[in-house]
Design a protein around this motif. Structure first.
Motif, short mmCIF file in Angstrom:
data_model
loop_
_atom_site.label_atom_id
_atom_site.label_comp_id
_atom_site.label_asym_id
_atom_site.label_seq_id
_atom_site.Cartn_x
_atom_site.Cartn_y
_atom_site.Cartn_z
N CYS A 35 0.86 -1.19 0.00
CA CYS A 35 0.00 0.00 0.00
C CYS A 35 0.90 1.24 0.00
O CYS A 35 1.87 1.30 0.77
N ASN A 37 0.15 4.08 1.08
CA ASN A 37 -0.11 4.90 2.27
C ASN A 37 0.49 4.29 3.55
O ASN A 37 1.28 4.92 4.23
N CYS A 38 0.11 3.02 3.84
CA CYS A 38 0.58 2.40 5.10
C CYS A 38 1.77 1.47 4.88
O CYS A 38 2.34 0.96 5.84
N CYS A 60 -7.74 0.50 0.80
CA CYS A 60 -6.73 -0.43 1.30
C CYS A 60 -7.35 -1.28 2.41
O CYS A 60 -8.04 -0.76 3.28
N CYS A 63 -5.32 0.04 5.96
CA CYS A 63 -5.42 1.40 6.50
C CYS A 63 -6.64 2.14 5.96
O CYS A 63 -6.91 3.27 6.37
ZN LIG Z 1 -2.82 0.91 3.39
#
Ligand SMILES: [Zn+2]
Length: 229
Positions: A35, A37-38, A60, A63
């Motif tokens: 991912c 983002n996370c 996701c 997250c």
């Molecule tokens: Zn994520």
């Protein structure tokens, strides 16, 4: 048709990965899919084209950050495109052109630019495979004229003109006119459905050319008969 759709969606998933990592100067192989983002590593069931996006509602699993909808759009684009084009393919070089065109379409989606190397490979294929005819020489002044006019007014991206001339070389003028017509109609429909794009004044046009190419390839007999009585 279903298998070709899945094949197209898988190619789109692969091209998205390659292009996104190339733009970030990352390796294609490492690290494993994660991912953005996370940074949680994604399991195989998070990576199934189209299906995973729909099951996870575009977020996701770990997250809940939103996944770029471009991923789904491009997987659907190539899925439908491959389903329409592959049953009509009669030679190996058409498969290579399909893959190059698909790559150009996804690259344009991500960057609104067109890399030159796939255009060069496509041109090389045309000159290598197709018999050299004097007709091809007639294209050069037309190409130079259109490119010069476009340079003055910028009514279309220069890469789009290159692709249209490569389609002309590959499939002939009438085929190309249908591709351009269908691409314009589809892009207008898209702009009407997504009106916020009016304010950006720029959309990636190669995906629409790809749609026009897929439809013209699939309905060649009907469209060309319709044009020439
Ligand atoms: Zn994520």
């Amino acid at each position: 048709m279903t298998i070709n759709f899945i094949l197209g969606a898988c190619w789109a998933s692969f091209f998205n990965l390659v292009i996104q990592r190339h733009l970030r100067n990352e390796s294609i192989l490492l690290p494993a899919s994660h991912c953005d983002n996370c940074h949680h590593r994604l399991a195989w069931y998070d990576l199934i084209p189209i299906v995973s996006f729909l099951i996870l509602h575009g977020r996701c699993r770990y997250c809940h950050a939103q996944i770029n909808t471009l991923i789904l759009q491009t997987e659907l684009l190539l899925g439908v495109g491959f389903a329409l084009i592959i049953p009509n393919i009669t030679s190996n070089y058409q498969i290579l052109i399909l893959i190059l065109f698909a790559y150009l379409a996804i690259w344009d989606c991500h960057t609104q630019t067109i890399p030159s190397w796939p255009l060069g490979v496509w041109l090389g294929l045309c000159l290598w495979i197709l018999p050299w005819q004097l007709n091809y020489l007639k294209l050069l002044p037309i190409y130079l004229l259109v490119t010069s006019l476009n340079h003055l007014s910028s009514f279309i991206g220069s890469g789009d003109i290159d692709i249209l001339f490569l389609i002309w070389l590959t499939s002939g003028p009438l085929f190309t006119i249908w591709v351009l017509f269908l691409a314009c109609v589809l892009s207008l429909v898209y702009l009407l459905l997504v009106p916020r794009l009016y304010f950006n004044h720029r959309i990636a046009f190669v995906p629409f050319l790809f749609c026009g190419y897929a439809l013209t390839t699939n309905f060649t007999a009907q469209l060309l008969t319709f044009t020439i009585p």
